[in-house]
Design a protein around this motif. Structure first.
Motif, PDB file in Angstrom:
ATOM      1  N   ARG A   1     -46.608   6.860  33.806  1.00 10.77           N
ATOM      2  CA  ARG A   1     -46.982   8.199  33.367  1.00 10.77           C
ATOM      3  C   ARG A   1     -46.025   8.622  32.261  1.00 10.77           C
ATOM      4  O   ARG A   1     -44.879   8.156  32.197  1.00 10.77           O
ATOM      5  CB  ARG A   1     -46.933   9.207  34.519  1.00 10.77           C
ATOM      6  N   ALA A   2     -46.492   9.485  31.386  1.00 11.71           N
ATOM      7  CA  ALA A   2     -45.659  10.024  30.310  1.00 11.71           C
ATOM      8  C   ALA A   2     -45.768  11.540  30.357  1.00 11.71           C
ATOM      9  O   ALA A   2     -46.855  12.098  30.220  1.00 11.71           O
ATOM     10  CB  ALA A   2     -46.116   9.497  28.955  1.00 11.71           C
ATOM     11  N   ASP A   3     -44.633  12.211  30.602  1.00 10.85           N
ATOM     12  CA  ASP A   3     -44.620  13.667  30.653  1.00 10.85           C
ATOM     13  C   ASP A   3     -43.323  14.168  30.033  1.00 10.85           C
ATOM     14  O   ASP A   3     -42.658  13.433  29.286  1.00 10.85           O
ATOM     15  CB  ASP A   3     -44.783  14.165  32.098  1.00 10.85           C
ATOM     16  N   ARG A   4     -42.938  15.400  30.335  1.00 14.05           N
ATOM     17  CA  ARG A   4     -41.739  15.972  29.727  1.00 14.05           C
ATOM     18  C   ARG A   4     -40.470  15.220  30.117  1.00 14.05           C
ATOM     19  O   ARG A   4     -39.464  15.272  29.421  1.00 14.05           O
ATOM     20  CB  ARG A   4     -41.607  17.446  30.113  1.00 14.05           C
ATOM     21  N   GLU A   5     -40.504  14.520  31.253  1.00 14.67           N
ATOM     22  CA  GLU A   5     -39.346  13.739  31.672  1.00 14.67           C
ATOM     23  C   GLU A   5     -39.231  12.435  30.905  1.00 14.67           C
ATOM     24  O   GLU A   5     -38.189  11.782  30.941  1.00 14.67           O
ATOM     25  CB  GLU A   5     -39.434  13.437  33.169  1.00 14.67           C
ATOM     26  N   GLY A   6     -40.300  12.026  30.239  1.00 14.03           N
ATOM     27  CA  GLY A   6     -40.290  10.778  29.495  1.00 14.03           C
ATOM     28  C   GLY A   6     -41.295   9.798  30.052  1.00 14.03           C
ATOM     29  O   GLY A   6     -42.230  10.170  30.771  1.00 14.03           O
ATOM     30  N   LEU A   7     -41.114   8.528  29.733  1.00 17.12           N
ATOM     31  CA  LEU A   7     -41.973   7.469  30.260  1.00 17.12           C
ATOM     32  C   LEU A   7     -41.423   7.064  31.618  1.00 17.12           C
ATOM     33  O   LEU A   7     -40.273   6.627  31.726  1.00 17.12           O
ATOM     34  CB  LEU A   7     -41.982   6.273  29.307  1.00 17.12           C
ATOM     35  N   ARG A   8     -42.238   7.182  32.657  1.00 15.39           N
ATOM     36  CA  ARG A   8     -41.781   6.908  34.018  1.00 15.39           C
ATOM     37  C   ARG A   8     -42.752   5.977  34.726  1.00 15.39           C
ATOM     38  O   ARG A   8     -43.966   6.019  34.494  1.00 15.39           O
ATOM     39  CB  ARG A   8     -41.664   8.209  34.832  1.00 15.39           C
ATOM     40  N   ALA A   9     -42.191   5.140  35.589  1.00 15.03           N
ATOM     41  CA  ALA A   9     -43.009   4.310  36.476  1.00 15.03           C
ATOM     42  C   ALA A   9     -43.247   5.080  37.765  1.00 15.03           C
ATOM     43  O   ALA A   9     -42.373   5.818  38.235  1.00 15.03           O
ATOM     44  CB  ALA A   9     -42.301   2.993  36.766  1.00 15.03           C
ATOM     45  N   ARG A  10     -44.412   4.906  38.347  1.00 13.46           N
ATOM     46  CA  ARG A  10     -44.729   5.647  39.571  1.00 13.46           C
ATOM     47  C   ARG A  10     -43.967   5.095  40.773  1.00 13.46           C
ATOM     48  O   ARG A  10     -43.656   5.829  41.701  1.00 13.46           O
ATOM     49  CB  ARG A  10     -46.236   5.627  39.814  1.00 13.46           C
ATOM     50  N   ASP A  11     -43.656   3.806  40.743  1.00 17.62           N
ATOM     51  CA  ASP A  11     -42.856   3.214  41.811  1.00 17.62           C
ATOM     52  C   ASP A  11     -41.377   3.471  41.531  1.00 17.62           C
ATOM     53  O   ASP A  11     -40.891   3.246  40.419  1.00 17.62           O
ATOM     54  CB  ASP A  11     -43.124   1.710  41.884  1.00 17.62           C
ATOM     55  N   ALA A  12     -40.629   3.935  42.537  1.00 19.01           N
ATOM     56  CA  ALA A  12     -39.237   4.346  42.340  1.00 19.01           C
ATOM     57  C   ALA A  12     -38.358   3.186  41.879  1.00 19.01           C
ATOM     58  O   ALA A  12     -37.540   3.335  40.959  1.00 19.01           O
ATOM     59  CB  ALA A  12     -38.675   4.953  43.623  1.00 19.01           C
ATOM     60  N   ALA A  13     -38.498   2.023  42.504  1.00 16.77           N
ATOM     61  CA  ALA A  13     -37.664   0.879  42.125  1.00 16.77           C
ATOM     62  C   ALA A  13     -37.983   0.417  40.706  1.00 16.77           C
ATOM     63  O   ALA A  13     -37.079   0.111  39.914  1.00 16.77           O
ATOM     64  CB  ALA A  13     -37.863  -0.263  43.117  1.00 16.77           C
ATOM     65  N   GLU A  14     -39.263   0.373  40.373  1.00 15.91           N
ATOM     66  CA  GLU A  14     -39.649  -0.016  39.019  1.00 15.91           C
ATOM     67  C   GLU A  14     -39.168   1.010  38.005  1.00 15.91           C
ATOM     68  O   GLU A  14     -38.765   0.658  36.886  1.00 15.91           O
ATOM     69  CB  GLU A  14     -41.166  -0.183  38.942  1.00 15.91           C
ATOM     70  N   ASP A  15     -39.190   2.294  38.397  1.00 20.58           N
ATOM     71  CA  ASP A  15     -38.740   3.334  37.479  1.00 20.58           C
ATOM     72  C   ASP A  15     -37.250   3.207  37.193  1.00 20.58           C
ATOM     73  O   ASP A  15     -36.806   3.420  36.056  1.00 20.58           O
ATOM     74  CB  ASP A  15     -39.044   4.720  38.056  1.00 20.58           C
ATOM     75  N   ARG A  16     -36.456   2.838  38.189  1.00 22.17           N
ATOM     76  CA  ARG A  16     -35.022   2.648  37.958  1.00 22.17           C
ATOM     77  C   ARG A  16     -34.782   1.529  36.951  1.00 22.17           C
ATOM     78  O   ARG A  16     -33.940   1.653  36.056  1.00 22.17           O
ATOM     79  CB  ARG A  16     -34.303   2.349  39.276  1.00 22.17           C
TER      80      ARG A  16
END
Length: 384
Positions: free
Chosen positions: A219-234
């Motif tokens: 997803r891409a929002d005000r926080e930036g480009l993020r992965a929905r899975d927490a481990a993948e996002d890290r």
């Protein structure tokens, strides 16, 4: 006479040099402040009915709004008339220091900014006017001398030329940005450009379509480009920070040889079945020559469908299972239906070396037979 000719010439040289610098905003007010010896310099401009403020040192957006409330457009128009053709005047010539000190404008706005004494210079332009106020503390008592006014006047023709050059550069930059947008939008691959904080500054049409799909995993929002899975996002955020901090040469040196280096730092993003995982290749934006057209871009993210070709699948195996590049290459060939002898021939390996690689692949992937390996690869890269 004004400033020493060498000092004035040096200031002019710096002003022209700054206008061509990347991200330049036109006249460098700090050069003027240092050249004339002012506490701060305020630029005011009015074009097409809009008034804009720009200043250096001790002057922020709040003060800009406050000063805009105190100085009316009639005040500015009076100064334009008083300083015709760029001839500067001291504000103390029409408002004494004592009178200035008693004004609410001075007490509320100028005094906290170490202002109160000013030399102002305005000039007309085809669609409005532009003005500069060189400011000093009223309490210092150091009003602007005649030689300093002469130096301010000598700078005006250069300042007008610099603003014209900057306007032309803005037009060319806009055309360059439009061309870069068009080029990236034609790419079938999803491409996103991020700033140093990971926020999206540009995404091409393919990336927009990808993010809009259900089960994308990103997803891409005000926080930036993020992965929905927490481990993948890290892992994603870590890779973005690394790419933003290191120059392209350092990044390439930090990556190992083989498919991973060729693809950039890979991050795998799982998607809802039956969609294949995504492989994000994350590199400094400068490596794509993107930074000139997208000033705040520091990181480029290129998105691949895992398993669409051997190189991407190899990167996925290296990241997910800790295989070496050669082990991953062998695993991909086996997954595509090659037998061990055929894969060894394609890789120019001896039979013994191929068997040793296969043994290491089995150990790292937790399988015991080649058929199990193929089933695992098919499960990892399902068909869309």
């Amino acid at each position: 006479m004004g400033l020493e000719s060498t000092a004035l010439a040096d200031a002019v040289r710096r002003l022209y040099a700054e206008v061509a610098a990347p991200g330049a905003g036109g006249i460098d007010l700090n050069v003027l402040r240092e050249c004339i010896g002012a506490e701060h310099v305020v630029m005011t401009s009015r074009h097409d009915g809009d008034t804009a403020w720009r200043a250096c040192t001790q002057f922020g957006q709040v003060e800009e709004r406050e000063l805009g409330q105190w100085l009316t457009m009639a005040d500015h128009e009076s100064l334009v008339r008083l300083t015709a053709s760029g001839l500067p005047v001291r504000t103390s010539t029409f408002l004494s220091r004592r009178a200035m000190a008693s004004t609410e404008l001075y007490q509320e706005v100028l005094r906290p900014l170490n202002g109160g004494l000013a030399a102002v210079s305005y000039w007309r332009e085809h669609d409005g006017w532009r003005g500069l106020s060189y400011c000093r503390s009223l309490e210092s008592g150091h009003d602007f001398r005649e030689d300093e006014l002469a130096s301010i006047q000598a700078l005006v023709p250069h300042l007008r030329t610099i603003e014209q050059l900057h306007a032309q550069l803005r037009q060319r930059t806009r055309a360059s940005v439009d061309a870069a947008h068009d080029m990236l939008n034609l790419a079938p691959q999803a491409v996103l450009l991020l700033d140093a904080a990971g926020r999206v500054v540009f995404l091409n049409r393919s990336a927009s379509a990808l993010l809009a799909r259900p089960g994308c995993g990103l997803r891409a929002d005000r926080e930036g480009l993020r992965a929905r899975d927490a481990a993948e996002d890290r892992r994603l955020q870590q890779a973005v920070r690394l790419a933003a901090e290191l120059a392209p040469e350092s990044r390439r040196a930090a990556l190992s040889d083989g498919a991973v280096a060729a693809q950039g730092l890979p991050v795998t993003i799982r998607r809802a079945l039956p969609l294949r995982p995504l492989i994000l290749s994350i590199v400094p934006a400068a490596s794509l020559s993107a930074q000139a057209e997208f000033g705040s871009a520091r990181v480029a993210v290129m998105v691949h469908n895992a398993g669409t070709d051997g190189t991407i699948a190899t990167a996925r195996l290296v990241e997910a299972y800790g295989l070496t590049a050669r082990e991953a290459e062998l695993a991909v060939l086996l997954g595509k239906g090659e037998d061990l002898a055929g894969a060894a021939g394609l890789m120019a390996l001896s039979a013994g070396t191929a068997r040793q690689y296969l043994k290491q692949i089995f150990a790292k992937l937790g399988v015991q037979r080649q058929a199990e390996l193929v089933r695992l690869l098919v499960a990892s890269f399902p068909q869309e």
